[in-house]
Design a protein around this motif. Structure first.
Motif, PDB file in Angstrom:
ATOM      1  N   ALA A 282       0.606  -1.148   0.012  1.00 16.02           N
ATOM      2  CA  ALA A 282       0.118  -0.237  -0.068  1.00 16.02           C
ATOM      3  C   ALA A 282       0.897   1.176   0.087  1.00 16.02           C
ATOM      4  N   GLU A 283       2.144   1.251   0.472  1.00 17.42           N
ATOM      5  CA  GLU A 283       2.989   2.360   0.665  1.00 17.42           C
ATOM      6  C   GLU A 283       3.855   2.431  -0.529  1.00 17.42           C
ATOM      7  N   GLN A 284       4.047   1.608  -1.325  1.00 17.61           N
ATOM      8  CA  GLN A 284       4.941   1.087  -2.253  1.00 17.61           C
ATOM      9  C   GLN A 284       4.800   1.629  -3.841  1.00 17.61           C
ATOM     10  N   GLY A 285       3.468   2.535  -4.068  1.00 18.56           N
ATOM     11  CA  GLY A 285       3.201   2.967  -5.262  1.00 18.56           C
ATOM     12  C   GLY A 285       4.312   3.883  -5.874  1.00 18.56           C
ATOM     13  N   LYS A 286       4.586   4.985  -5.215  1.00 23.99           N
ATOM     14  CA  LYS A 286       5.688   5.725  -5.950  1.00 23.99           C
ATOM     15  C   LYS A 286       7.049   5.097  -6.146  1.00 23.99           C
ATOM     16  N   ALA A 287       7.508   4.408  -5.251  1.00 22.49           N
ATOM     17  CA  ALA A 287       8.923   3.370  -5.683  1.00 22.49           C
ATOM     18  C   ALA A 287       8.655   2.591  -6.574  1.00 22.49           C
ATOM     19  N   THR A 288       7.488   1.572  -6.713  1.00 27.57           N
ATOM     20  CA  THR A 288       7.479   0.839  -7.792  1.00 27.57           C
ATOM     21  C   THR A 288       7.172   1.412  -9.237  1.00 27.57           C
ATOM     22  N   LEU A 289       6.526   2.534  -8.970  1.00 27.92           N
ATOM     23  CA  LEU A 289       6.391   3.315 -10.558  1.00 27.92           C
ATOM     24  C   LEU A 289       7.656   3.768 -10.958  1.00 27.92           C
ATOM     25  N   ALA A 290       8.686   4.269  -9.938  1.00 29.58           N
ATOM     26  CA  ALA A 290      10.040   4.747 -10.474  1.00 29.58           C
ATOM     27  C   ALA A 290      10.710   3.722 -11.323  1.00 29.58           C
ATOM     28  N   LEU A 291      10.742   2.448 -10.404  1.00 30.43           N
ATOM     29  CA  LEU A 291      11.396   1.391 -10.966  1.00 30.43           C
ATOM     30  C   LEU A 291      10.887   0.929 -12.306  1.00 30.43           C
ATOM     31  N   ALA A 292       9.652   0.755 -12.565  1.00 28.88           N
ATOM     32  CA  ALA A 292       8.789   0.498 -13.810  1.00 28.88           C
ATOM     33  C   ALA A 292       9.350   1.576 -14.896  1.00 28.88           C
ATOM     34  N   GLN A 293       9.511   2.792 -14.612  1.00 23.08           N
ATOM     35  CA  GLN A 293       9.861   3.924 -15.529  1.00 23.08           C
ATOM     36  C   GLN A 293      11.361   4.081 -15.620  1.00 23.08           C
ATOM     37  N   GLU A 294      12.095   3.072 -15.174  1.00 22.14           N
ATOM     38  CA  GLU A 294      13.703   3.217 -15.548  1.00 22.14           C
ATOM     39  C   GLU A 294      13.782   2.200 -16.974  1.00 22.14           C
ATOM     40  N   HIS A 295      12.747   1.539 -16.983  1.00 24.10           N
ATOM     41  CA  HIS A 295      12.937   0.499 -18.386  1.00 24.10           C
ATOM     42  C   HIS A 295      12.132   1.337 -19.618  1.00 24.10           C
ATOM     43  N   SER A 296      12.990   1.555 -20.587  1.00 27.75           N
ATOM     44  CA  SER A 296      12.285   2.248 -21.581  1.00 27.75           C
ATOM     45  C   SER A 296      11.385   1.356 -22.437  1.00 27.75           C
ATOM     46  N   PHE A 297      11.503   0.136 -22.421  1.00 33.80           N
ATOM     47  CA  PHE A 297      10.708  -1.043 -23.244  1.00 33.80           C
ATOM     48  C   PHE A 297       9.174  -1.066 -22.758  1.00 33.80           C
ATOM     49  N   LEU A 298       9.064  -0.394 -21.463  1.00 33.00           N
ATOM     50  CA  LEU A 298       7.557  -0.262 -20.827  1.00 33.00           C
ATOM     51  C   LEU A 298       7.025   1.027 -21.017  1.00 33.00           C
ATOM     52  N   GLY A 299       5.698   0.856 -21.390  1.00 30.27           N
ATOM     53  CA  GLY A 299       4.987   2.025 -21.634  1.00 30.27           C
ATOM     54  C   GLY A 299       3.595   1.986 -20.773  1.00 30.27           C
ATOM     55  N   ASP A 300       3.003   3.152 -20.806  1.00 31.59           N
ATOM     56  CA  ASP A 300       1.636   3.144 -20.145  1.00 31.59           C
ATOM     57  C   ASP A 300       1.704   2.543 -18.832  1.00 31.59           C
ATOM     58  N   VAL A 301       2.821   3.070 -17.984  1.00 31.76           N
ATOM     59  CA  VAL A 301       3.072   2.592 -16.684  1.00 31.76           C
ATOM     60  C   VAL A 301       1.984   3.387 -15.735  1.00 31.76           C
ATOM     61  N   GLY A 302       1.467   2.536 -14.838  1.00 35.19           N
ATOM     62  CA  GLY A 302       0.454   3.263 -14.106  1.00 35.19           C
ATOM     63  C   GLY A 302       0.003   2.594 -12.957  1.00 35.19           C
ATOM     64  N   LEU A 303      -0.556   3.101 -11.722  1.00 37.97           N
ATOM     65  CA  LEU A 303      -1.115   2.430 -10.579  1.00 37.97           C
ATOM     66  C   LEU A 303      -2.408   2.535 -10.426  1.00 37.97           C
ATOM     67  N   PHE A 304      -3.102   1.500  -9.764  1.00 35.79           N
ATOM     68  CA  PHE A 304      -4.457   1.374  -9.668  1.00 35.79           C
ATOM     69  C   PHE A 304      -4.472   1.204  -8.026  1.00 35.79           C
ATOM     70  N   THR A 305      -5.520   1.601  -7.371  1.00 34.00           N
ATOM     71  CA  THR A 305      -5.711   1.733  -5.797  1.00 34.00           C
ATOM     72  C   THR A 305      -6.951   0.502  -5.616  1.00 34.00           C
ATOM     73  N   ASP A 306      -6.851   0.219  -4.308  1.00 30.33           N
ATOM     74  CA  ASP A 306      -7.717  -0.888  -3.965  1.00 30.33           C
ATOM     75  C   ASP A 306      -9.063  -0.280  -3.523  1.00 30.33           C
ATOM     76  N   LEU A 307      -9.970  -1.098  -2.841  1.00 35.88           N
ATOM     77  CA  LEU A 307     -11.264  -0.414  -2.463  1.00 35.88           C
ATOM     78  C   LEU A 307     -11.032   0.489  -1.234  1.00 35.88           C
ATOM     79  N   ALA A 308      -9.909   0.559  -0.754  1.00 40.51           N
ATOM     80  CA  ALA A 308      -9.632   1.446   0.326  1.00 40.51           C
ATOM     81  C   ALA A 308      -9.004   2.806  -0.195  1.00 40.51           C
TER      82      ALA A 308
END
Length: 279
Positions: free
Chosen positions: A242-268
């Motif tokens: 639940a507290e890892q959104g910003k960190a995991t988003l940054a890790l994914a954005q380091e990889h140029s072959f990935l696009g449309d990187v995004g986060l989704f929330t849970d019901l809370a």
């Protein structure tokens, strides 16, 4: 039976069980499920000595904070009833978000699905149930977990469409590429594990919890592999803390072959899922 249920609920409350009324209902339902499925609903139903002993044994285990799922030997996930044990992480409601997001975001129905760290097989089997033309592969390091996953695939009559592989994150590369990769990897920071509720830290497999010093080790290993696992235009969907959104988003954005990187929330409203597409 109403008296038995009230007494059991009070005992569970006294043992510190938060959802005591619901858990009492589950225990009584399990007690009667074989011989009289609705017996616990009958106000005139009484317990014989054997039933009373079984119920007491269930209560003692739960009062020791053993997860109810372990006591019952099964747990619901999505539309499925899954066999579970101490060897697999009990499926959580928030993990159902991965299935929801797959259904919401995928264009064409996937035909090849990979589940990394499959555990009980919950995510993979739920997706196969939703996508009847798909075939899936589940990977896990634990032999015991894979035994549970295979048993679940047979119970759900999905064994002909599910294969399970024992090994590391890269153990399914020979079967690539895939239309969809999903994972609920270990993401709890190592020092935090012992502070979690007893049901988790004392009874659930450490392999499914320990995400390394900062909880992000699995994502550092998984993200580069998506270049090899995913077809161009295919998507991965990972559960995160639940507290890892910003960190995991940054890790994914380091990889140029990935696009449309995004986060989704849970019901809370907490960050719960990381997604991206392989360009």
């Amino acid at each position: 039976m109403a008296f038995v249920r009230r007494a059991l609920t009070d005992q569970l409350h006294g043992a510190g069980i938060e959802n005591a009324p619901i858990e009492a209902r589950h225990m009584l339902n399990a007690l009667f499920s074989a011989d009289a499925p609705d017996g616990w609903l009958n106000p005139d139903q009484s317990l014989d000595d054997t039933q009373a002993a079984k119920l007491e044994a269930m209560y003692v285990r739960r009062a020791a904070r053993e997860p109810l799922s372990h006591i019952l030997g099964e747990w619901g996930f999505w539309s499925l009833d899954l066999k579970v044990s101490k060897d697999v992480l009990t499926p959580r409601p928030e993990t159902e978000r991965l299935v929801e997001i797959a259904l919401e975001t995928l264009g064409l129905e996937p035909t090849r699905i990979l589940d990394l760290g499959t555990g009980s097989g919950a995510i993979l089997l739920a997706l196969l149930a939703e996508y009847p033309k798909a075939t899936g592969w589940g990977v896990d390091l634990s032999t015991a977990a894979l035994d549970i996953a295979r048993a679940n695939s047979k119970i759900l009559k999905l064994e002909n469409r599910a294969q399970f592989i024992e090994g590391n994150w890269d153990s399914a590369l020979a079967f690539a590429p895939f239309d969809l990769v999903v994972s609920n990897p270990p993401y709890i920071a190592r020092d935090v594990i012992q502070t979690l509720e007893p049901e988790v830290c004392q009874f659930e497999p450490i392999l499914a919890l320990d995400g390394g010093t900062d909880g992000l080790d699995a994502y550092r290993a998984l993200l580069p592999l998506m270049a090899h696992y995913l077809k161009p235009g295919a998507r991965f969907i990972f559960e995160i803390g639940a507290e890892q959104g910003k960190a995991t988003l940054a890790l994914a954005q380091e990889h140029s072959f990935l696009g449309d990187v995004g986060l989704f929330t849970d019901l809370a409203g907490r960050d719960r899922v990381l997604c991206a597409i392989h360009y």
